[in-house]
Design an enzyme around this catalytic site. Structure first.
Site, PDB file in Angstrom:
ATOM      1  N   ASP A 201      -8.801  -6.280  -4.491  1.00 22.78           N
ATOM      2  CA  ASP A 201      -8.402  -4.939  -4.041  1.00 22.78           C
ATOM      3  C   ASP A 201      -9.026  -3.896  -4.959  1.00 22.78           C
ATOM      4  OD1 ASP A 201      -7.155  -2.612  -3.268  1.00 22.78           O
ATOM      5  OD2 ASP A 201      -5.113  -3.420  -3.333  1.00 22.78           O
TER       6      ASP A 201
ATOM      7  N   HIS B  35      -8.030  -4.844  -0.288  1.00 24.91           N
ATOM      8  CA  HIS B  35      -6.728  -4.203  -0.210  1.00 24.91           C
ATOM      9  C   HIS B  35      -5.879  -4.769   0.931  1.00 24.91           C
ATOM     10  CE1 HIS B  35      -3.744  -1.126  -0.572  1.00 24.91           C
ATOM     11  NE2 HIS B  35      -3.973  -0.665   0.629  1.00 24.91           N
TER      12      HIS B  35
ATOM     13  N   SER C 209       0.834  -1.196   0.000  1.00 21.57           N
ATOM     14  CA  SER C 209       0.000   0.000   0.000  1.00 21.57           C
ATOM     15  C   SER C 209       0.877   1.257   0.000  1.00 21.57           C
ATOM     16  CB  SER C 209      -0.934  -0.052   1.210  1.00 21.57           C
ATOM     17  OG  SER C 209      -1.911   0.930   1.119  1.00 21.57           O
TER      18      SER C 209
END
Lengths: 379, 203
Positions: A326, A359, A163
């Site tokens: 995601d 995610h 991320s």
């Protein structure tokens, strides 16, 4: 085909156990990319394993937006919660602390011990708040490079992150090609989609419109708790997935169906999100949230030049991993980075994991991710 | 090397012969990356493998072969003309959804394209259908139809017709007999168990 290669069984795993954080302090002024500077800087970090005599076995782990320097082990016997990537980092784990010296630092701009908007400005004796300079992912990486310097490490065996950590990882590979032996970027991309920016801004507006925000000059003990909690609740939804939430919560009700107040917590998912929001407020600073989300929205490897020009600097072999569910940083955005790297003739691999948890999948223990990281690090 | 691997890798040496030192090579349907690893050792190529299956990508990672997990056609579309010196389809074309379009893309992205395939019209295949009414099961394709990937097999003659119709230039062709080892040159549509083509666009 039926020629499956037997995956080696991961041998006995251990734990890094008790860990303590350290503070790296630089008394030199730190210059930010978009202008502005701070007279000194602190980065809070943890390390696991031992640095080899040749100083060639260090791995830097970059954390995500709401993460911190505590990625493995526990701080004390009372603490039930292990570091955020405990299953990945430790003896016999993919990021094997018997082989590697692992460093994880709280980012510049953070609120867990590193210098950020909530830190005291030595010039005024008061918190920086909104006087803190505009922050970018490049600044975070530049600050980390000072920490790496302090160990006398020239070249990292690997830089790894998911991320926001994945974006830092890509930035490392671009800004410090000579210092990165290889890199693994998970659940990230070259830039935010309009949807990701939209979500971030809605979160920021929740904070800014909370009267307790007070133009950013709130008392650190108080602050826009309600706004920050709502921002976190909404962001948390974007970290999960429809399927993941359905399987975890479905329409399960909290306590039968007897909420007396019309808008009290009724469903499990409401309870979960409210808890996420409330607990976030106790560990996170609202201004840091504003600064970090803005840094992510501004991150753009397509600019000022094209992605292919930006990535030209990369020399290290890389592994980029996307996750099918995601929808915050969709596989396409991850894939795009590798496509550009391959167009440039770089050594890059793209893998896509079919996991249901959106995610945040990269934070979950999955055998395939385990295997992928393990193999890439030891190849 | 096991006999089955030897057979599975029938086209390695021939393709390696066509690949130049230091070429940029794209292997579509790269499987476990064995061919690219071989070419890297023999010809110091820069190679990239593409496969849809994560398990195969894991093996490529282990071999140190750069690999891309995803759809071949979508991936090719992201590359400019002649981005690679050589594009390889080794036992891949028969599994493509739109072989015509993907081969055209391969010829756009690569200066030269190698296609290796099992000849559907090989005499033993004909005999098995004619006498037994069953398809050939061998060590490379041991599974019954209901456990196999969808396949669209074709013959040497059909492939030549295709190249002709699309005005694809055949620079080289090599036919292997039923053992996938010794070369055969006469009546390839009947006698070749495996065929390997070296293709180029017309200009």
């Amino acid at each position: 085909m039926n020629d499956s290669e037997q995956a080696p069984l991961i041998s006995d795993e251990g734990e890094v156990g008790f860990v303590d954080y350290q503070d790296f302090v630089s008394k030199e002024p730190f210059q930010f990319v978009s202008g502005g500077s701070i007279p000194e800087l602190t980065l809070r970090y943890e390390t696991y394993g031992h640095l080899s005599a040749a100083k060639d076995n260090a791995i830097l782990i970059c954390h995500a937006l709401s993460g911190d320097h505590h990625c493995a082990g526990v701080h004390g016997i009372e603490e039930r919660k292990q570091g955020w990537w405990n299953f990945m980092v430790g003896p016999g784990k993919p990021i094997d602390t018997t082989r590697y010296f692992v460093i994880c630092s709280n980012v510049l701009g953070g609120c867990q011990g590193s210098t950020g908007p909530g830190s005291i400005n030595p010039a005024t004796g008061r918190p920086y708040n909104l006087d803190f300079p505009k922050l970018t992912v490049q600044d975070m990486v530049k600050a980390q490079s000072l920490l790496i310097d302090s160990f006398g490490i020239d070249r990292l065996h690997a830089v790894i992150g998911g991320s926001m950590g994945g974006m830092q990882t890509l930035q490392w590979a671009i800004d410090f090609p000579q210092r990165v032996g290889r890199y693994i970027a998970l659940a990230c991309g070259a830039r935010h989609t309009a949807q990701a920016i939209a979500f971030n801004d809605t979160g920021r507006q929740a904070i800014i419109s909370d009267p307790e925000w007070k133009g950013g000059n709130y008392d650190p003990q108080e602050g826009p708790a309600q706004g920050l909690a709502v921002a976190r609740m909404m962001a948390h939804i974007t970290y999960l997935s429809d399927v993941g939430m359905e399987s975890k919560f479905g329409r399960k009700r909290r306590s039968g169906d007897q909420s007396r107040e019309h808008f009290e917590v009724e469903f499990e998912v409401e309870s979960y999100l409210r808890y996420q929001g409330a607990s976030f407020v106790t560990r996170f600073d609202a201004n840091t949230y504003l600064y970090l989300t803005k840094a992510l929205d501004r991150f753009d490897l397509h600019s000022p030049e094209s992605l292919d020009v930006t990535l030209q600097a990369v020399t290290a072999p890389g592994l980029v991993v996307g996750f099918t569910s995601d929808w915050l940083y969709p596989p396409q955005g991850n894939r795009e980075v590798v496509e550009a790297l391959l167009r440039l003739g770089k050594d890059a691999t793209y893998a896509e994991l079919a996991m249901d948890f959106g995610h945040d999948s990269f934070l979950l223990r999955a055998p395939q991710l385990y295997e992928l990281m393990h193999r890439f690090l030891s190849r | 090397m096991k006999a089955i691997d030897k057979k599975r890798q029938a086209d390695f040496q021939i393709i390696a012969h066509w690949v130049n030192e230091g070429d940029r090579v794209l292997d579509l349907g790269c499987g476990r990356g064995v061919l690219l690893e071989y070419l890297k050792q023999k010809k110091s190529i820069y190679g990239v493998g593409v496969d849809i299956d994560l398990d195969k990508i894991l093996s490529c990672v282990k071999r140190g072969v750069p690999a891309y997990q995803g759809d071949i056609r979508a991936m090719l579309a992201t590359f400019p003309e002649n981005a690679f010196d050589r594009v390889i389809f080794s036992r891949t074309v028969e599994q493509l959804e739109d072989p015509d379009a993907v081969l055209a893309e391969g010829l756009r992205v690569g200066r030269r394209v190698a296609v290796g395939f099992v000849n559907k019209a090989f005499w033993l295949n004909r005999l098995n259908i004619f006498l037994k009414g069953r398809r050939t099961v061998n060590e490379v394709y041991p599974k019954p139809w209901y456990e196999s990937l969808p396949a669209n097999p074709f013959s040497v003659a059909e492939f030549e017709d295709y190249c002709d119709a699309r005005r694809i230039v055949i620079e080289n062709r090599v036919f292997l007999s039923g053992d996938w080892r010794s070369e055969c040159s006469r009546f390839p549509n009947l006698m070749a168990g495996y065929a390997i083509y070296d293709l180029a666009s017309i200009d």
